[in-house]
Design a protein around this motif. Structure first.
Motif, PDB file in Angstrom:
ATOM      1  N   HIS A 138      -0.530  10.920  -2.497  1.00  0.00           N
ATOM      2  CA  HIS A 138      -1.825  10.572  -1.915  1.00  0.00           C
ATOM      3  C   HIS A 138      -2.735  11.762  -1.666  1.00  0.00           C
ATOM      4  O   HIS A 138      -3.915  11.745  -2.009  1.00  0.00           O
TER       5      HIS A 138
ATOM      6  N   ILE B  90     -12.990   0.923  -5.556  1.00  0.00           N
ATOM      7  CA  ILE B  90     -12.552   0.928  -4.157  1.00  0.00           C
ATOM      8  C   ILE B  90     -13.710   1.501  -3.345  1.00  0.00           C
ATOM      9  O   ILE B  90     -14.335   2.480  -3.783  1.00  0.00           O
TER      10      ILE B  90
ATOM     11  N   GLU C  38      -4.072   3.610  -8.428  1.00  0.00           N
ATOM     12  CA  GLU C  38      -5.307   4.225  -7.941  1.00  0.00           C
ATOM     13  C   GLU C  38      -5.429   5.623  -8.521  1.00  0.00           C
ATOM     14  O   GLU C  38      -4.613   6.499  -8.202  1.00  0.00           O
TER      15      GLU C  38
ATOM     16  N   ASP D  46      -0.953   5.930  -5.609  1.00  0.00           N
ATOM     17  CA  ASP D  46      -2.006   6.919  -5.880  1.00  0.00           C
ATOM     18  C   ASP D  46      -1.523   7.865  -6.975  1.00  0.00           C
ATOM     19  O   ASP D  46      -0.365   8.308  -6.949  1.00  0.00           O
TER      20      ASP D  46
ATOM     21  N   ILE E  96      -4.044  -5.640   0.856  1.00  0.00           N
ATOM     22  CA  ILE E  96      -3.328  -4.398   0.560  1.00  0.00           C
ATOM     23  C   ILE E  96      -2.785  -3.908   1.896  1.00  0.00           C
ATOM     24  O   ILE E  96      -3.564  -3.577   2.804  1.00  0.00           O
TER      25      ILE E  96
ATOM     26  N   HIS F 244       0.833  -1.200   0.000  1.00  0.00           N
ATOM     27  CA  HIS F 244       0.000   0.000   0.000  1.00  0.00           C
ATOM     28  C   HIS F 244       0.873   1.258   0.000  1.00  0.00           C
ATOM     29  O   HIS F 244       1.648   1.478   0.926  1.00  0.00           O
ATOM     30  N   ARG F 245       0.735   2.051  -1.037  1.00  0.00           N
ATOM     31  CA  ARG F 245       1.598   3.238  -1.269  1.00  0.00           C
ATOM     32  C   ARG F 245       3.071   2.824  -1.242  1.00  0.00           C
ATOM     33  O   ARG F 245       3.939   3.631  -0.943  1.00  0.00           O
TER      34      ARG F 245
ATOM     35  N   PHE G  14     -11.936   5.191  -6.103  1.00  0.00           N
ATOM     36  CA  PHE G  14     -13.158   5.410  -5.341  1.00  0.00           C
ATOM     37  C   PHE G  14     -14.236   6.021  -6.240  1.00  0.00           C
ATOM     38  O   PHE G  14     -15.414   5.966  -5.902  1.00  0.00           O
TER      39      PHE G  14
ATOM     40  N   GLU H  87       0.452  -0.802  -4.781  1.00  0.00           N
ATOM     41  CA  GLU H  87      -0.615   0.174  -4.969  1.00  0.00           C
ATOM     42  C   GLU H  87      -0.013   1.562  -4.833  1.00  0.00           C
ATOM     43  O   GLU H  87       0.696   1.839  -3.860  1.00  0.00           O
TER      44      GLU H  87
ATOM     45  N   TRP I 211      -8.270  -3.619   1.999  1.00  0.00           N
ATOM     46  CA  TRP I 211      -7.310  -2.636   2.511  1.00  0.00           C
ATOM     47  C   TRP I 211      -7.800  -2.145   3.855  1.00  0.00           C
ATOM     48  O   TRP I 211      -8.996  -2.126   4.094  1.00  0.00           O
TER      49      TRP I 211
ATOM     50  N   LYS J 188      -6.714   8.909  -8.215  1.00  0.00           N
ATOM     51  CA  LYS J 188      -7.173   9.519  -6.965  1.00  0.00           C
ATOM     52  C   LYS J 188      -8.016  10.767  -7.213  1.00  0.00           C
ATOM     53  O   LYS J 188      -9.074  10.918  -6.642  1.00  0.00           O
TER      54      LYS J 188
HETATM   55  O1  G3P Z   1      -6.442   1.306  -2.758  1.00  0.00           O
HETATM   56  C1  G3P Z   1      -6.875   1.197  -1.467  1.00  0.00           C
HETATM   57  C2  G3P Z   1      -6.446   2.345  -0.591  1.00  0.00           C
HETATM   58  O2  G3P Z   1      -5.269   2.894  -1.084  1.00  0.00           O
HETATM   59  C3  G3P Z   1      -7.489   3.395  -0.490  1.00  0.00           C
HETATM   60  O3  G3P Z   1      -7.183   4.363   0.471  1.00  0.00           O
HETATM   61  O4  G3P Z   1      -6.613   6.671   1.057  1.00  0.00           O
HETATM   62  O5  G3P Z   1      -4.848   4.927   1.073  1.00  0.00           O
HETATM   63  O6  G3P Z   1      -5.746   5.738  -1.082  1.00  0.00           O
HETATM   64  P1  G3P Z   1      -6.048   5.469   0.371  1.00  0.00           P
END
Ligand code: G3P
Ligand code: MG
Length: 244
Positions: free
Chosen positions: A57, A162, A110, A44, A227, A15-16, A142, A42, A207, A112
């Motif tokens: 992010h 998402i 993602e 953003d 995630i 994640h990130r 999202f 993953e 996640w 964003k």
């Molecule tokens: O992709 C799932 C997760 O990354 C969504 O939340 O805020 O970390 O982008 P966020």
């Protein structure tokens, strides 16, 4: 032992770029996550005021960098100089990030926020960059309109909604878009969601899973991907040997 239950090994997505270990959404993070053998990473993706696609992010630079202001109102010349706090790492472009990633890793891009571009313009910039990545990738968001734009520009690109609520609505969006996956938060994950997604041929990637305890329910429900913010989640997800 023939009676042993088949074990389910979900993939681990950084994640990130395993943000609790590496400076999030940076070149150091994708390189580090690749070395830690993340199955996926993953990141953003957002646009600067002049339409450069960068990996970051937040909507604002203030909390994560040494600069201030909305990314959507700041030119790339400044955004690309912003240092992720105390890391020596700067905000990378999408192209730089993909070039630094080991192609055995599947990238989860993602989408964003598109401002100041429309989702269509954002997508028309992003997909040619993503398609130069020699590995696999898919787009999550999202915002269903981001995923609709992706399918309009190139129906062959895999997408995933998402969400952290509105399970039925998001399952319907997944059907509309013929999504590869659904990516729910732990809060909205339940047995019905996993069963429905699987019946319809979609993955479930949850996640964010950051502890052994948080991993147990998703593992029991049979999710396909975790995630996660830490690379050692891979160990938690696969070490079921004590149960045999
Ligand atoms: O992709 C799932 C997760 O990354 C969504 O939340 O805020 O970390 O982008 P966020
Ligand atoms: Mg994200």
């Amino acid at each position: 032992n023939d009676t042993k239950k088949a074990q389910h090994y979900p993939h681990i997505a950084a994640h990130r770029g395993f943000r609790d270990v590496f400076p999030q959404n940076t070149i150091a993070a994708v390189k580090g996550a690749s070395r830690f053998k993340a199955d996926r990473i993953e990141i953003d993706v957002v646009a600067t005021s002049d339409g450069e696609l960068v990996v970051f992010h937040d909507a604002r630079l203030d909390d994560l960098t040494d600069k201030e202001g909305l990314i959507a109102e700041t030119p790339s010349e400044i955004v690309l100089q912003a240092e992720i706090l105390d890391s020596g790492e700067t905000i990378p472009t999408l192209a730089e990030t993909l070039a630094a990633t080991r192609p055995s890793v599947m990238m989860n891009l993602e989408f964003k926020a598109s401002d100041p571009l429309s989702w269509k313009a954002f997508t028309e910039r992003a997909l040619p960059i993503a398609s130069r990545y020699p590995g696999e990738y898919y787009v999550s968001s999202f915002d269903p309109d981001a995923l609709r734009a992706v399918k309009d520009v190139d129906p062959s690109v895999d997408v995933a909604p998402i969400f952290g609520s509105d399970k039925e609505e998001n399952l319907e969006i997944a059907r509309e878009l013929d999504a590869k996956a659904v990516n729910p938060s732990t809060g909205v994950l339940d047995r019905d969601l996993v069963a429905t997604a699987h019946e319809e041929g979609r993955e479930v990637n949850v996640w964010t899973i950051d502890s052994w305890r948080e991993a147990q329910e998703p593992l029991e429900l049979g999710v396909d991907g975790l995630i996660a913010d830490y690379p050692h989640m891979a160990t938690f997800a696969t070490d079921n040997s004590h149960r045999n």
